[in-house]
Design an enzyme around this catalytic site. Sequence first.
Site, short mmCIF file in Angstrom:
data_model
loop_
_atom_site.label_atom_id
_atom_site.label_comp_id
_atom_site.label_asym_id
_atom_site.label_seq_id
_atom_site.Cartn_x
_atom_site.Cartn_y
_atom_site.Cartn_z
N ASP A 1 2.61 18.28 7.20
CA ASP A 1 1.36 19.14 7.23
C ASP A 1 0.99 17.45 6.95
OD1 ASP A 1 1.02 21.11 4.62
OD2 ASP A 1 -0.40 20.01 5.33
N THR B 1 -5.60 20.56 3.95
CA THR B 1 -6.56 20.99 2.89
C THR B 1 -5.31 20.86 2.49
OG1 THR B 1 -5.44 22.44 3.83
CG2 THR B 1 -7.80 22.03 4.85
N ALA C 1 0.76 26.71 8.76
CA ALA C 1 -0.14 24.92 8.95
C ALA C 1 -1.47 25.90 10.25
CB ALA C 1 0.23 24.41 9.73
N SER D 1 -2.63 37.93 10.31
CA SER D 1 -2.91 37.46 8.96
C SER D 1 -4.19 39.35 9.15
CB SER D 1 -4.46 36.75 9.01
OG SER D 1 -5.48 37.54 8.46
N TYR E 1 -11.63 33.56 12.88
CA TYR E 1 -9.98 33.30 12.59
C TYR E 1 -9.34 34.38 12.96
CZ TYR E 1 -7.08 33.40 8.87
OH TYR E 1 -5.50 33.53 8.19
N LYS F 1 -5.32 34.05 15.14
CA LYS F 1 -4.52 34.51 14.04
C LYS F 1 -4.10 35.22 16.49
CE LYS F 1 -3.54 32.27 11.35
NZ LYS F 1 -2.20 31.87 10.79
N ASP G 1 -17.45 41.29 5.61
CA ASP G 1 -16.21 41.84 4.64
C ASP G 1 -16.14 43.51 5.40
OD1 ASP G 1 -16.00 39.68 3.17
OD2 ASP G 1 -16.91 40.07 1.90
#
Length: 319
Positions: free
Chosen positions: A31, A35, A71, A114, A138, A142, A281
């Site tokens: 790591d 974050t 990660a 995800s 994002y 993925k 959303d």
Amino acid sequence: MRVVVTGGAGYIGSVVAAQLIAAGHEVTVIDDLSTGHADAVPAGARFVQTSITEIGDVLAAVPVDAVIHLAAKSLVGESVVEPAAYWRNNVVGTLAILDAMRAHGVPRIVFSSSAATYGDVTEQPIRETSAARPTSPYGATKLAVDLALTDYAHQYGLAAVSLRYFNVAGALLTERQNFGERHGTETHLIPNALLAAGGSGVTMKLFGTDYPTPDGTCVRDYIHVVDLAVAHLLALDVEPGHHIVNLGQGSGYSVRQVLDAVQDVTGLPVPIAEAPRRDGDPATLVASNEKALALLGWKPTLDLHAMVRDAWRFHQSQL
Ligand code: UDP
């Protein structure tokens, strides 16, 4: 097995690493602490503070049976503002891992994918065969890794599992260490609701009350981080090939239902302010988890109440 966990100082990675150790695996956490938190690395893990692009040094030093790769940069909103950082870190960084694994003969990977790979889908519950049309950089990064894994598995004989997480919540509380959400910027519903209920003086914004759902607020599929982590251990035993697996309860809760659960657990009101919809959303995201059962023998065991209860205990342990 000898397992490298990237992102093992983060929320989900630390719970996965803790469960691997409890099950008798030998764990190395990588790591860069951009974050994550050093004190979240579970006792019993070897810890190397480095970037995922340097994983070759770790794989060269000790024989490794599997990499569990968590990660990543993981904020949807930030990915819209800084797509380059997401493509570099999440995609270029993962390709560096895959190439180092090939160079050092590491035969298996479990990848933290995800539900954001699907985007705004009409088919509910969402199956792994549903069309993937991500609505954020994002989600696109993925999906890009998932596509690469298909090719790497096919051509190089890798055993690869992409676990597509839905809404992860809850915490792992042990006598020695507590593992929960400690994000610098907290965007998730349950920790934000607990923060507001806990008398921090913060009012939680409820994003959108005019969705086409039973009470007008978004419906999501919440999964306890402890159940989620169990799936990673089961994914270490699959046959070679690329397997994509959704991880969710298979049922949805609206934002208002989650807020009710928070009030039930804490016994405190959640101060909220109704706000406009948050960009990107979708109204409803609910997983089909049939494949997780068929392929991994995995079933969720902890309900929304347990997630809120454990997240609340973790929140209080941090005060
Ligand atoms: N949400 C909200 N207020 C917050 C955080 C989230 O109303 O402070 C809503 C959000 O709009 C979504 C749901 O809660 O409908 C779950 O959001 P979260 O960020 O936890 O997960 P996501 O589904 O975006 O991955």
